[in-house]
Every structure is written in C-alpha cells, then in structure tokens.
Design an enzyme around this catalytic site. Structure first.
Site, PDB file in Angstrom:
ATOM      1  N   LYS A 299       0.042 -11.438  10.290  1.00 14.98           N
ATOM      2  CA  LYS A 299       0.952 -10.681  11.322  1.00 14.98           C
ATOM      3  C   LYS A 299       1.110  -9.079  11.588  1.00 14.98           C
ATOM      4  O   LYS A 299       1.365  -8.879  13.047  1.00 14.98           O
ATOM      5  CB  LYS A 299       1.930 -10.270   9.870  1.00 14.98           C
ATOM      6  CG  LYS A 299       2.973  -9.280  10.575  1.00 14.98           C
ATOM      7  CD  LYS A 299       3.794  -9.004   8.782  1.00 14.98           C
ATOM      8  CE  LYS A 299       3.303  -7.937   8.087  1.00 14.98           C
ATOM      9  NZ  LYS A 299       3.353  -6.584   8.280  1.00 14.98           N
ATOM     10  N   ASN A 300      -0.337  -8.653  11.264  1.00 11.70           N
ATOM     11  CA  ASN A 300      -0.481  -6.744  11.358  1.00 11.70           C
ATOM     12  C   ASN A 300      -1.269  -7.719  13.009  1.00 11.70           C
ATOM     13  O   ASN A 300      -1.472  -6.150  13.591  1.00 11.70           O
ATOM     14  CB  ASN A 300      -0.957  -6.927  10.505  1.00 11.70           C
ATOM     15  CG  ASN A 300      -0.055  -5.872   9.753  1.00 11.70           C
ATOM     16  OD1 ASN A 300       0.801  -6.162   9.571  1.00 11.70           O
ATOM     17  ND2 ASN A 300      -0.517  -5.422   9.148  1.00 11.70           N
TER      18      ASN A 300
ATOM     19  N   CYS B 184      10.554   5.376   5.433  1.00 13.86           N
ATOM     20  CA  CYS B 184      10.521   4.246   4.898  1.00 13.86           C
ATOM     21  C   CYS B 184      10.055   4.049   3.601  1.00 13.86           C
ATOM     22  O   CYS B 184       9.500   5.213   2.811  1.00 13.86           O
ATOM     23  CB  CYS B 184       9.206   3.214   5.538  1.00 13.86           C
ATOM     24  SG  CYS B 184       8.001   3.046   5.589  1.00 13.86           S
TER      25      CYS B 184
ATOM     26  N   ARG C 196       5.510   9.014   6.632  1.00  9.70           N
ATOM     27  CA  ARG C 196       4.572   8.207   8.355  1.00  9.70           C
ATOM     28  C   ARG C 196       4.733   8.450   8.970  1.00  9.70           C
ATOM     29  O   ARG C 196       5.797   7.174  10.260  1.00  9.70           O
ATOM     30  CB  ARG C 196       5.300   5.983   8.014  1.00  9.70           C
ATOM     31  CG  ARG C 196       4.462   5.733   6.450  1.00  9.70           C
ATOM     32  CD  ARG C 196       4.725   4.236   6.504  1.00  9.70           C
ATOM     33  NE  ARG C 196       3.928   3.532   6.840  1.00  9.70           N
ATOM     34  CZ  ARG C 196       3.433   1.962   7.007  1.00  9.70           C
ATOM     35  NH1 ARG C 196       5.133   1.201   6.690  1.00  9.70           N
ATOM     36  NH2 ARG C 196       2.557   1.172   7.370  1.00  9.70           N
TER      37      ARG C 196
ATOM     38  N   ASP D 170      -2.705  -2.966   1.240  1.00  9.28           N
ATOM     39  CA  ASP D 170      -1.737  -3.788   1.508  1.00  9.28           C
ATOM     40  C   ASP D 170      -2.088  -5.005   0.242  1.00  9.28           C
ATOM     41  O   ASP D 170      -1.658  -5.691   0.508  1.00  9.28           O
ATOM     42  CB  ASP D 170      -1.697  -4.587   3.017  1.00  9.28           C
ATOM     43  CG  ASP D 170      -1.087  -3.686   3.377  1.00  9.28           C
ATOM     44  OD1 ASP D 170      -0.970  -2.542   3.562  1.00  9.28           O
ATOM     45  OD2 ASP D 170      -0.764  -3.687   5.120  1.00  9.28           O
TER      46      ASP D 170
ATOM     47  N   ARG E  95       9.341 -10.917   5.398  1.00  5.94           N
ATOM     48  CA  ARG E  95       8.818 -10.207   6.714  1.00  5.94           C
ATOM     49  C   ARG E  95       7.573 -10.473   6.964  1.00  5.94           C
ATOM     50  O   ARG E  95       7.304 -10.620   7.669  1.00  5.94           O
ATOM     51  CB  ARG E  95       8.725  -9.016   6.869  1.00  5.94           C
ATOM     52  CG  ARG E  95      10.418  -7.783   6.322  1.00  5.94           C
ATOM     53  CD  ARG E  95      10.102  -6.932   6.491  1.00  5.94           C
ATOM     54  NE  ARG E  95       9.356  -6.181   7.308  1.00  5.94           N
ATOM     55  CZ  ARG E  95       8.863  -4.949   7.682  1.00  5.94           C
ATOM     56  NH1 ARG E  95       9.192  -3.710   6.522  1.00  5.94           N
ATOM     57  NH2 ARG E  95       8.058  -4.535   8.412  1.00  5.94           N
TER      58      ARG E  95
HETATM   59  C1  UD1 Z   1      -0.563  -0.239   8.962  1.00  2.47           C
HETATM   60  C2  UD1 Z   1      -0.364  -1.433   9.005  1.00  2.47           C
HETATM   61  C3  UD1 Z   1      -0.230  -1.772   7.453  1.00  2.47           C
HETATM   62  C4  UD1 Z   1      -0.747  -1.110   6.616  1.00  2.47           C
HETATM   63  C5  UD1 Z   1      -1.284   0.289   7.108  1.00  2.47           C
HETATM   64  C6  UD1 Z   1      -2.362   1.265   6.235  1.00  2.47           C
HETATM   65  C7  UD1 Z   1       0.694  -2.490  10.925  1.00  2.47           C
HETATM   66  C8  UD1 Z   1       1.068  -3.144  11.776  1.00  2.47           C
HETATM   67  N1  UD1 Z   1       0.997  -2.357   9.313  1.00  2.47           N
HETATM   68  O1  UD1 Z   1       0.647   0.494   9.256  1.00  2.47           O
HETATM   69  O2  UD1 Z   1       0.074  -2.931   6.796  1.00  2.47           O
HETATM   70  O3  UD1 Z   1      -0.358  -0.458   5.228  1.00  2.47           O
HETATM   71  O4  UD1 Z   1      -2.207   0.708   8.648  1.00  2.47           O
HETATM   72  O5  UD1 Z   1      -3.788  -0.254   6.349  1.00  2.47           O
HETATM   73  O6  UD1 Z   1      -0.224  -2.478  11.136  1.00  2.47           O
HETATM   74  N2  UD1 Z   1      -0.044   8.336   9.713  1.00  2.47           N
HETATM   75  C9  UD1 Z   1       0.452   9.723  10.224  1.00  2.47           C
HETATM   76  N3  UD1 Z   1       0.657  10.457  11.617  1.00  2.47           N
HETATM   77  C10 UD1 Z   1       0.478   9.498  12.369  1.00  2.47           C
HETATM   78  C11 UD1 Z   1       0.288   7.293  12.127  1.00  2.47           C
HETATM   79  C12 UD1 Z   1      -0.527   7.753  10.669  1.00  2.47           C
HETATM   80  O7  UD1 Z   1      -0.290  11.089   9.434  1.00  2.47           O
HETATM   81  O8  UD1 Z   1       0.955   9.064  13.928  1.00  2.47           O
HETATM   82  C13 UD1 Z   1      -0.544   8.341   8.688  1.00  2.47           C
HETATM   83  C14 UD1 Z   1       0.607   7.531   7.819  1.00  2.47           C
HETATM   84  O9  UD1 Z   1       1.539   8.504   7.129  1.00  2.47           O
HETATM   85  C15 UD1 Z   1      -0.371   7.267   6.743  1.00  2.47           C
HETATM   86  C16 UD1 Z   1      -1.736   7.359   6.996  1.00  2.47           C
HETATM   87  O10 UD1 Z   1      -1.791   7.796   8.099  1.00  2.47           O
HETATM   88  O11 UD1 Z   1      -0.325   7.989   5.880  1.00  2.47           O
HETATM   89  C17 UD1 Z   1      -2.499   5.901   7.851  1.00  2.47           C
HETATM   90  O12 UD1 Z   1      -1.030   4.854   8.594  1.00  2.47           O
HETATM   91  P1  UD1 Z   1      -1.513   4.055   9.356  1.00  2.47           P
HETATM   92  O13 UD1 Z   1      -2.716   3.523   9.222  1.00  2.47           O
HETATM   93  O14 UD1 Z   1      -1.294   4.546  11.272  1.00  2.47           O
HETATM   94  O15 UD1 Z   1      -0.487   3.069   8.958  1.00  2.47           O
HETATM   95  P2  UD1 Z   1      -0.068   2.171   9.838  1.00  2.47           P
HETATM   96  O16 UD1 Z   1      -0.761   1.887  11.049  1.00  2.47           O
HETATM   97  O17 UD1 Z   1       1.828   2.533  10.237  1.00  2.47           O
END
Ligand code: UD1
Length: 434
Positions: A22-23, A121, A126, A309, A401
């Site tokens: 999915k990701n 969320c 996030r 995850d 999902r």
């Molecule tokens: C992706 C995965 C999710 C997984 C996560 C961490 C997808 C669709 N989802 O989510 O399943 O749990 O990686 O492996 O691929 N952060 C910031 N600012 C930003 C972006 C992120 O502070 O602009 C922080 C987040 O709050 C979190 C950390 O960085 O604490 C990691 O988040 P991130 O890697 O961005 O997660 P996702 O990409 O949303």
C-alpha cells in the site's frame, strides 16, 4: 460497521501470499500526475486506501481504471486532462494523510495546488512542515488559509534540501516535485525505505533522472517532461511481517510467500532473538515456531531499523514471550493505543512515555475490543489468534485500509475468523445496512 469474530488457539499452517505494498502504491499513483501519458501499475493491493487515492485523483481530473482479480490488480491512470485549479479537499485528506503526496506532483506539473492540511490523527500530530519547507526552497510560493495549503510557481527550480527529520512521504513528495524542476536537486537526510526506492524506480522509468535512492542522499536532475510507464509495485513488507508474527505467535509453520526478506531483515533478526525459526527462500519467508518465545527489546527506527508500523504487532507477540520486553517508540509520540486493549485481554503492559514494558507470558482471554488505527487493529487480530474463547474486534474499517482480505488469508492457513455486520463498505466506502 464490520466486526471480526476470532476464535483463538489454532496454529497457522500452510502458505499465505503477500499483496502489493500500500505504501508504495499510494506514491506511485500520485506520480502519474507528473505526466500526460498513461501510467500502468501492477500488483496494486485491494485495500480501502487505494480506493481513496483513486477518488482523490479523479477529483483532480484524472481517469483511473482499477481492476482486481483477473485484471491482475492493475490500475491505469491517465492525467491528460487535469483540472487547472486542482484541489485535494479536506473530506479526502482527513481520511488518508498520504493524500498530501499529490502536493509536490501538482505544483511541479500544474504550477499550482491547493491541498487540505491533514490535521491531527490517532497516532500523533504528524505535521507536513518539511514538505512545505522543501517546496519553498524550490521556489514555490506557499500560503496557508482556511486549513488549506496553496502552492504556486511558474516552474520549480532545483535546490539543496536537508531534511531536519527523516520523513518517508516528505522524501517522496519532494523527489516527485524535483523531477520536473529546472536544474539539480540534492536532498540530504532522506528516508531509505524500500517504498522510496520503488517510487524512484518508477519515476526513472517515466524519464526522470534520479540517483541515490535507498541512501540518505538523493540527487535528481530535473527534466522538462516525463512520459508514461508500466511498473510492478513491490510486495507489502508490513503485511508480510504481520503474517510472520502470526505464524510465530501461534506456534505454526507458515510460508509467507511473495515477500522480499531483505525488506524486513530487522524484524526477522528480532524474531530469531525471540526463538523463532526463520528460513528465507527464493519466494519469501518460512516461519516455524513451537510457541516457546523469549522476550526481546525493540526500538523503532527509520529503515533499515525496526519499523514503527510493526511495533503494535510485536507487542502482541511480546505478551506471549517469557520475560520482560521493552518496546520504545521513537517515530510517533502517541502510538500505544493498542496497549490498553491488549491489557483488557489480560496482557501485562505498562506505558512510561515512549516506552512500553511488556511482561510475559500472560494467557490472553477473549474480550470485545476496539481497533484504533491500522496497525493497532493488526495487533488485536494477532492477540485474538492466541486468546482463549471468541474475541470480537470492532471498527475493522481501520484494518481494511491496509490489509487485503485479511480474514480470507488467515482462514486459508487455519485461523477461525469471520467478518460480521455490514458488507460492501470495505471497497466502496458506502455504508450499507446488512
Ligand atoms: C509513512 C508511512 C507510515 C509509517 C511512517 C513511518 C506511508 C503512506 N505512510 O508515513 O505507514 O508509519 O512513514 O515509517 O508511507 N514529520 C514532521 N514533519 C513533516 C513530516 C513528518 O515533523 O513534514 C514527523 C512525523 O510527525 C513523524 C516523523 O516525522 O514523527 C516521521 O513521519 P513520516 O516519515 O513523514 O511518516 P509518513 O510519511 O506520514
């Protein structure tokens, strides 16, 4: 709302086949925005987030054909006639945070995008500040009002981007944006997840010039146009990991086929530490367990570390291991909601900030429990497989999902499990009484 009814006690035996990731599929679908030619993606999982992404792309003006079964889980996306003022509405973004992946591609191709902020969320704040900062560095003018981000530019330009924190979708979003920028973009402190590599491979097939995917530094030489391509999505390492834990936990002998063991090496190592026998084969992973598990500590980290995850599913396993396991969640600040539900089933778990202290082995007993997010639901399913009696898990739309036909797959290897309640909403998102 659908519920799962699971009667625990059966060891899982046989072979289960893993679906597409999915990701990896979600960013790949967003990448189709970057070209006016069709992008064909195979091995798309039959899960609700894919339907949500399809709805989102169609709302932007894309044509999206999606076929399962004989159609080989394939989607063809044609973004020839995108809306000139594209908008990702709150109604979609609030149900799936990964919707923000359309931001970079839209600005790069259309010079404008309006995307709702995802909001809070279940597993933490996030934010998407790092996506925004990166686009600003590439010359986009970003404004924020009424809960929406608006980005505008004539053409993005190459930039040096250093991520303050490693972000998976942030790396993907900016990598897509940079493919059409004027000049070279160098991104440092990038996510190294297999899904980032898969996306880069697709983009390169579309004519992008990306190097360094899978390392912390990614270089992208911008081109003026991308073209259509055909690509097969990698297998879902989190689905694979969940089934591997299911085999280990139930004292089973399970062949988890179609997955790539290199993507889950941190998990496999940890399970071996717990006393689980793991054999990797050309077609996946065979997991064998006599049910005698030892405690182990886990720290979630960015890839190639132990994935956040898989943290909830590992916690279910830790309740069945002899000794004390300390599980430290380093990626998200509020990702222990499953712990309380596991405690209701008889687990001994204490939460101290980012640490969960799990004392095992405890006999789990069936209870009515509530799924709070995607991976939390998976951990409750795992716990139910070893609980005595019949566990009822409510709100299984979370699991729909991201897991394709989990009940059929588990039943196929010996679990006693059924879905009750309303049918159909899983795929269409339309509540139907039944
Ligand atoms: C992706 C995965 C999710 C997984 C996560 C961490 C997808 C669709 N989802 O989510 O399943 O749990 O990686 O492996 O691929 N952060 C910031 N600012 C930003 C972006 C992120 O502070 O602009 C922080 C987040 O709050 C979190 C950390 O960085 O604490 C990691 O988040 P991130 O890697 O961005 O997660 P996702 O990409 O949303």
């Amino acid at each position: 709302m659908d519920k799962f009814v699971i009667r625990g006690g059966n060891p899982l035996l046989g072979t289960v086949r893993i679906s597409g990731a999915k990701n990896a599929a979600l960013p790949a679908m967003a990448a189709a925005i970057l070209t006016d030619e069709p992008v064909i993606l195979e091995n798309i999982p039959d899960v609700r987030d894919i339907q949500t992404e399809r709805k989102l792309l169609m709302s932007l003006g894309a044509e999206v054909e999606l076929g399962y079964g004989r159609a080989h889980h394939r989607t063809t996306i044609n973004c020839k006639n995108l809306s000139t003022n594209p908008e990702a509405a709150y109604e979609v973004v609030k149900t799936m945070r990964a919707s923000t992946l359309v931001l970079g591609p839209l600005v790069a191709r259309m010079g404008t995008a309006r995307v709702s902020l995802p909001g809070g969320c279940a597993i933490g704040a996030r934010p998407i500040d790092l996506h925004i900062k990166g686009l600003e560095k590439m010359g986009a003018v970003i404004t924020q009002e009424h809960g929406y981000i608006e980005a505008k530019t004539d053409r993005l330009k190459g930039a040096q981007i250093n991520f303050d924190k490693i972000t998976v979708t942030g790396t993907e979003d900016l990598m897509m944006a940079a493919t059409l920028a004027d000049g070279e973009t160098i991104m440092e402190n990038c996510a190294r997840e297999p899904e980032v590599v898969d996306l880069a491979d697709l983009l390169n097939k579309m004519g992008a010039k990306i190097e360094g995917q899978g390392t912390s530094t990614i270089r992208i030489k911008g081109v003026s146009k991308l073209h259509g391509a055909k690509h097969r999505i990698i297998p879902d390492r989190i689905e694979a990991g969940t089934f591997i834990i299911a085999g280990a936990l139930t004292g089973g002998d399970l062949m988890v086929s179609g997955c790539d063991p290199r993507h889950i090496s941190a998990l496999l190592q940890k399970l071996e530490e717990c006393g689980v026998k793991i054999r990797t084969t050309g077609d996946g992973v065979r997991v064998m367990s006599d049910g005698n598990l030892q405690a182990a500590d886990v720290n979630t980290e960015e890839h190639p570390g132990f994935p956040t995850d898989m943290q909830a599913q590992f916690m279910a396993l830790a309740t069945q291991a002899e000794g004390t396991s300390i599980i430290t969640e380093n990626i998200f600040e509020n990702r222990f909601m499953h712990a309380q539900e596991l405690v209701r089933m008889g687990a001994n778990i204490k939460i101290e900030g980012r640490r969960a202290i799990v004392r095992g082995k405890t006999q789990l007993s069936s209870a009515a429990v509530l799924a709070s997010d995607l991976r939390a639901s998976a951990s409750l399913v795992l716990a139910a497989l070893v609980a005595d009696g019949e566990t009822i898990i409510d709100r299984v739309y979370h699991i729909d999902r991201g897991y394709e036909n989990i009940e059929e797959k588990l039943r196929g290897v010996g679990a006693q499990m059924k879905r009750i309640g309303e049918m159909l909403p899983k795929k269409m998102g339309v509540p139907v009484a039944g």
